[in-house]
Design an enzyme around this catalytic site. Structure first.
Site, PDB file in Angstrom:
ATOM      1  N   SER A 546      41.576  32.635  28.813  1.00 41.91           N
ATOM      2  CA  SER A 546      41.611  33.714  29.799  1.00 41.91           C
ATOM      3  C   SER A 546      41.386  35.034  29.049  1.00 41.91           C
ATOM      4  O   SER A 546      41.902  36.077  29.399  1.00 41.91           O
ATOM      5  CB  SER A 546      42.951  33.713  30.527  1.00 41.91           C
ATOM      6  OG  SER A 546      43.987  33.783  29.571  1.00 41.91           O
ATOM      7  N   VAL A 599      37.009  30.187  41.399  1.00 44.35           N
ATOM      8  CA  VAL A 599      37.653  30.257  42.717  1.00 44.35           C
ATOM      9  C   VAL A 599      37.860  28.836  43.216  1.00 44.35           C
ATOM     10  O   VAL A 599      36.931  28.027  43.201  1.00 44.35           O
ATOM     11  CB  VAL A 599      36.752  31.018  43.734  1.00 44.35           C
ATOM     12  CG1 VAL A 599      37.433  31.074  45.100  1.00 44.35           C
ATOM     13  CG2 VAL A 599      36.438  32.412  43.238  1.00 44.35           C
ATOM     14  N   ASP A 668      45.817  37.726  40.246  1.00 47.54           N
ATOM     15  CA  ASP A 668      44.928  36.573  40.078  1.00 47.54           C
ATOM     16  C   ASP A 668      44.148  36.305  41.371  1.00 47.54           C
ATOM     17  O   ASP A 668      42.949  36.024  41.346  1.00 47.54           O
ATOM     18  CB  ASP A 668      45.781  35.355  39.687  1.00 47.54           C
ATOM     19  CG  ASP A 668      44.912  34.188  39.321  1.00 47.54           C
ATOM     20  OD1 ASP A 668      44.031  34.351  38.453  1.00 47.54           O
ATOM     21  OD2 ASP A 668      45.089  33.109  39.930  1.00 47.54           O
ATOM     22  N   LYS A 672      40.026  36.497  42.255  1.00 46.20           N
ATOM     23  CA  LYS A 672      39.240  35.471  42.962  1.00 46.20           C
ATOM     24  C   LYS A 672      38.550  36.076  44.179  1.00 46.20           C
ATOM     25  O   LYS A 672      37.385  35.779  44.459  1.00 46.20           O
ATOM     26  CB  LYS A 672      40.142  34.319  43.394  1.00 46.20           C
ATOM     27  CG  LYS A 672      40.665  33.515  42.206  1.00 46.20           C
ATOM     28  CD  LYS A 672      41.648  32.467  42.668  1.00 46.20           C
ATOM     29  CE  LYS A 672      42.210  31.697  41.481  1.00 46.20           C
ATOM     30  NZ  LYS A 672      43.325  30.846  41.847  1.00 46.20           N
ATOM     31  N   GLY A 787      45.791  23.311  39.294  1.00 53.80           N
ATOM     32  CA  GLY A 787      46.168  22.232  38.396  1.00 53.80           C
ATOM     33  C   GLY A 787      45.068  21.984  37.377  1.00 53.80           C
ATOM     34  O   GLY A 787      43.874  22.138  37.664  1.00 53.80           O
TER      35      GLY A 787
END
Ligand code: ADP
Ligand code: ASP
Ligand code: MG
Length: 805
Positions: A546, A599, A668, A672, A787
């Site tokens: 990230s 996304v 976050d 997106k 996940g």
């Protein structure tokens, strides 16, 4: 009569020599003529000796090595019980070399004698090994007549016929042995037929004696679809036409000397390529039929070329200019490999071997001096370090799209095409390219035309949850990939400190340990060098970090030839200008930029948006649940858990980031939403998005995660009131990103039971896109969107997309 030529690779040592002798014995049904090269590498040593002597430099070391190698071969033959009847005169060779050293000059006639000495050694040894058949040794200078200099002479079949007849009739035998590479001129002086010329000797012999076959025995099973030494998956070709073989050898396939085929074709003698080390293998047959209906038979490459371009107003429409240019080159014996002319006749470009460049240039400048002075011709342009890649196949003419596929392959290999040429019968298409990319070009073309096993060369940056899961999936998918004929290699893994590179492929099981032990760290130059050294043609950087630092470098990754697959959202949520630059750079460099997991994790969101808006649809409004963590937590709130309980449970179940504030802050989700907005055609920055945090701004901002979790229950009552208020209206709270009238907002919304997002919970994501095509009911994409597993699967899918064109 059959002619069998054995190359240097078949005569390199005593073992090889006796293998050849046994092979001859086993095949001796009718008369045969053996044409022998020098023992492998010996001509190179002789060339070196001549050059040292010419420069008057000491050559004892090289001379002694030659003596030692030759004598050792001789001794081994003698020790095996064979008598060597005539041994070449080494003292004569030594005298010639000393003379050259004294004069500091090596006339071509002397050089021809020196460099053809190795062939005599082979003949002497083979004659002994085959003594039981009383073979007749043929003097090549009395058999093969040639013209055109001492070193690269052109032999004549018609003039050689009598020589062979006369030599053979003097001592008829079942086995004749002749040194290859060697001939004589009209004065009877020794000449040579150009490096690798023993193949040519064999062809001249076969045509002269009207042999039933000319066999070239070498170290490979036949002619392959590409040089098997370099392309491991090259396939052997069973049948080739004379034309195909000629084109291939002319454009670099070393297995045959380019002059070999013409004499065979004219005399209609079939030519077979066979492997001395695998004599039972069927070999390749070159004859007047192409035999197979494959469109592209093989590809070859020729390196160390230079291109000269003659241009200027004086070229246009002037009859005889081209012939002036080429006459000037012919005068100096410069051979032209390939010619192209611009359609407006303003320029002619042609390639020559780099060693001929100076000669070509000075000859041309001299010939065109007047035009140059009158400014009718511009200074001759020279480009060095070029190569030619050629596709060969007689059936190519019947097929459309091959040139497009060829040039597409070159572009895939990031190769710039300097010039193109096609022969008039369409049996060969050639592209002139930068020499240092020649191997890459051959590799990609071979992959696309023959093996059809494309490769993907992955470098993974960031090996947290998603990265580590991706490695697991890459390992698990190997069998599936193999079934689909895809070679996916993981060549590198890096974290913020270390980089692990392995040209054999990073170990799927032990990569973590090896990465920890690695001494180097990631930078793009290191990867670029690795890719070049290993000729990787489809390198992909997969960013599962990230990191903003990495995201800021993507332009340089495209420039360096990498596709980029990003799970990292930082690049696409940087400035709008950078977002445009990324698209432009990936297009310009012909590299893919794929970020489907930015996304909705593994859900096909961006693909669909791109399809929709690429087909002319327009966004009216958007609302979506874009965070798996918040989807899970808001589901728990609906079930009656308090905010702190829901957060704790989500954290413990691995649904949140290690610091749940990263999810609760809404940043976050804002990132997106920004990507969705940009993909829908809106131009805006992250700061344009209105963000409502789940927890009040400033709440416990400076404290640790533990302190934050301990403080969180303080917000429970107020939050519970909101949940209850919504419920009393028949609504549920959801954390939603919306786009309406160009305005973007993320925050908590109370939605009605009939709302598309009402039952989105438990980690599911949903995106409702209201557009010109999809209204009044929106187009909805829904599914688990969080996940490591689904995200890694999405990344894997993006990696595979680098293959689509
Ligand atoms: P020899 O010593 O027998 O004359 P060469 O080294 O001259 O052998 O030629 C054989 C070599 O040609 C092979 O080892 C192979 O690497 C090379 N080669 C290049 N292109 C091809 C091709 N298309 N098919 C087969 N061999 C090729
Ligand atoms: N011995 C010569 C060379 O190495 C000729 C040949 O091997 O074909 O060039
Ligand atoms: Mg050869």
């Amino acid at each position: 009569m059959r002619v069998l030529k054995f190359g240097g690779s078949s005569l390199a040592n005593y073992e090889c020599l006796s293998k050849v002798a046994n092979l001859v014995k086993s095949q001796l049904k009718s008369e045969m003529l053996l044409v022998l090269s020098a023992p492998g590498g010996m001509t190179d040593s002789l060339v070196e000796l001549a050059e040292l002597a010419q420069k008057s430099q000491p050559f004892e070391v090289q001379w002694n090595a030659l003596l030692e190698r030759s004598n050792s071969l001789k001794q081994q033959v003698e020790q095996a019980g064979f008598e060597i009847l005539s041994w070449p005169d080494f003292s004569l060779l030594e005298k010639k070399l000393s003379g050259v050293a004294l004069l500091g000059l090596c006339p071509d006639a002397v050089k021809a004698f020196v460099i053809s000495f190795g062939e005599r050694i082979s003949v002497a040894l083979m004659q002994a090994l085959l003594c039981e058949f009383k073979p007749t040794s043929l003097d090549a200078t009395k058999c093969i007549s040639s013209q055109g200099g001492y070193l690269d002479a052109v032999a004549s079949v018609s003039a050689s016929k009598a020589g062979f007849k006369q030599q053979m009739s003097q001592a008829p035998s079942k086995v004749y042995i002749m040194p290859g590479f060697t001939a004589s001129n009209e004065q009877g002086e020794l000449t040579t037929l150009g490096r690798n010329g023993s193949d040519y000797s064999a062809a001249i012999a076969a045509a002269s004696v009207e042999a039933q076959v000319c066999q070239i025995w070498t170290d490979v099973d036949g002619v392959y679809s590409a040089d098997p030494r370099f392309i491991k998956k090259a396939v052997k070709i069973d049948n080739l036409s004379y034309k195909e073989a000629m084109e291939l050898s002319y454009f670099g396939a070393k297995v045959l000397h380019p002059k070999t085929i013409l004499p065979c074709a004219k005399a209609n003698v079939p030519c077979e390529i066979k492997n001395t080390h695998n004599p039972d293998a069927p070999g390749s047959l070159i004859s007047d039929v192409a035999g197979e209906d494959k469109t592209v038979k093989a590809l070859s490459s020729l390196e160390n070329l230079a291109m000269l371009t003659v241009s200027g107003p004086g070229m246009k429409g002037k009859v005889g200019m081209a012939s002036r240019v080429f006459d000037a080159l012919a005068k100096d014996d410069v051979s032209i490999v390939l010619i192209t002319q611009s359609s407006c006749e303003f320029s002619i470009s042609f390639c020559v071997h780099e060693e001929d460049l100076q000669l070509a240039l000075s000859g041309l400048e001299q010939a065109l001096e007047l035009e140059s002075k009158a400014a009718l011709i511009e200074p001759i342009q020279v480009r060095k370090d070029l190569a030619i890649v050629t596709l060969v196949g007689d059936n190519m003419k019947a097929h459309k799209g091959l040139a497009a596929k060829f040039f597409g392959s070159l572009s895939q290999a990031q190769v710039n095409i300097v010039a193109i040429a096609q022969d008039s019968t369409e049996s060969a298409i050639s592209a002139v390219i930068d020499g240092d990319l020649c191997n890459d070009a051959v590799k990609v073309c071979h992959e696309n035309f023959f093996t059809h096993i494309p490769s993907i060369d992955v470098f993974l940056l960031g090996c947290g949850l998603v990265g580590a899961e991706l490695v697991k999936q890459l390992e698990k998918q190997q069998a599936w990939l193999e079934k689909r004929n895809i070679k996916l290699n993981l060549y590198g893994v890096a974290n913020s400190r270390k980089l692990l590179l392995d040209k054999e492929g990073v170990s799927f099981t032990n990569w973590q340990g090896q990465l920890a032990d690695s001494e180097q760290s990631f930078n793009i130059a290191t990867l670029e060098k690795f890719v070049k050294q290993n000729h990787l043609i489809n390198p992909v950087i997969v960013d599962c970090s990230s990191s903003s630092i990495l995201a800021d470098q993507y332009l340089s990754y495209f420039e360096a030839g990498f596709h980029v697959v990003a799970a990292n959202k930082k690049a696409n949520t940087s400035s709008q200008a950078y977002y445009h630059e990324l698209t432009a750079s990936s297009l310009k460099n012909n590299r893919k930029f794929l970020y489907e997991t930015n996304v909705g994790a593994g859900l096909p969101v961006l693909d669909n948006l791109q399809l929709l808006f690429g087909a002319g649809d327009e966004l009216i409004s958007f609302s979506g649940i874009l965070s798996g963590s918040l989807s899970y937590m808001f589901g728990l709130l609906e079930d009656g858990l308090s905010l702190s309980e829901a957060t704790l449970k989500a954290k413990e179940s691995g649904f949140t980031e290690p610091d749940p504030r990263d999810d609760l802050s809404g940043t976050d989700v804002a990132r997106k939403l920004l990507i969705v907005a940009r993909e829908s055609g809106l131009e805006l920055e992250l700061s344009d998005i209105e963000v409502e945090s789940v927890v009040p701004d400033g709440f416990c901002e400076e404290c640790s995660v533990e302190e934050f979790m301990a403080e969180l229950p303080k917000l429970d009552t107020a939050f519970n009131d909101k949940v209850k208020a919504a419920a009393s209206d028949g609504k549920v709270l959801r954390y939603v990103g919306t786009i309406k009238n160009g305005h973007c907002k993320v925050g908590i919304e109370a939605v009605m039971a009939d709302h598309a997002l009402n039952d989105i919970r438990d980690g599911e994501n949903a995106l409702a896109i209201l557009s010109q095509y999809y209204q009044p009911k929106p187009f909805v994409i829904r599914g688990y969107g969080a996940g490591a597993e689904v995200t890694a699967a999405g990344v894997f899918a993006d990696i595979l997309k680098t293959l689509s064109r």
